[in-house]
Scaffold this motif. Sequence first.
Motif, mmCIF file in Angstrom:
data_model
loop_
_atom_site.group_PDB
_atom_site.id
_atom_site.type_symbol
_atom_site.label_atom_id
_atom_site.label_comp_id
_atom_site.label_asym_id
_atom_site.label_seq_id
_atom_site.Cartn_x
_atom_site.Cartn_y
_atom_site.Cartn_z
ATOM 1 N N ASP A 12 0.807 -1.227 0.000
ATOM 2 C CA ASP A 12 0.000 0.000 0.000
ATOM 3 C C ASP A 12 0.838 1.274 0.000
ATOM 4 N N GLN B 89 0.941 3.839 -3.181
ATOM 5 C CA GLN B 89 0.525 5.240 -3.089
ATOM 6 C C GLN B 89 1.614 6.171 -3.626
ATOM 7 N N LYS C 68 1.666 6.204 -7.406
ATOM 8 C CA LYS C 68 0.579 7.049 -7.942
ATOM 9 C C LYS C 68 0.973 8.525 -7.994
#
Length: 158
Positions: free
Chosen positions: A63, A67, A70
């Motif tokens: 995760d 992130q 992104k």
Amino acid sequence: MIIKTGLGQDSHQFEKKSGKDLVLAGIKFDYPFGLKGNSDADVIFHSITNSISSITGKNILGDVADQLVKTGIKESAKYLQIALDDLGDWKINHIAVALECAKPKIANHVEAMKESIANTCQINRSDVGITATSGEGLTSFGRGEGIQAITIITVSKS
């Protein structure tokens, strides 16, 4: 003194076409194929990150890294730095990395990779060990389809 040992692993296949840099321990290799992944796919820094996560209990690759990707952050050194920050007052005593790959040849790059790991982790180069095996063709890594890294890290605190 309290001592902990962490274990981390990572592996990636090679890209099918050229164009992506091959990065190992933050070092760019002169090799026509990079490793598949949504980051630079640096299996060594990923493996070290995972070994630290096994000590802190905070999973970075997943995760947290997703992130960051992104937002355009794809350098594995950034993920490793987050894991290092999570160590808090734990001191790294030693990092041992074992690589399995038929290609590229690793021997000529070991010292540069050790230096890069030591600088990134703020430890002495003498506290970093790297070994490599071709795998004798027994696995996909030994057949030249990708690279696997396994890391053991030892940390301590008073």
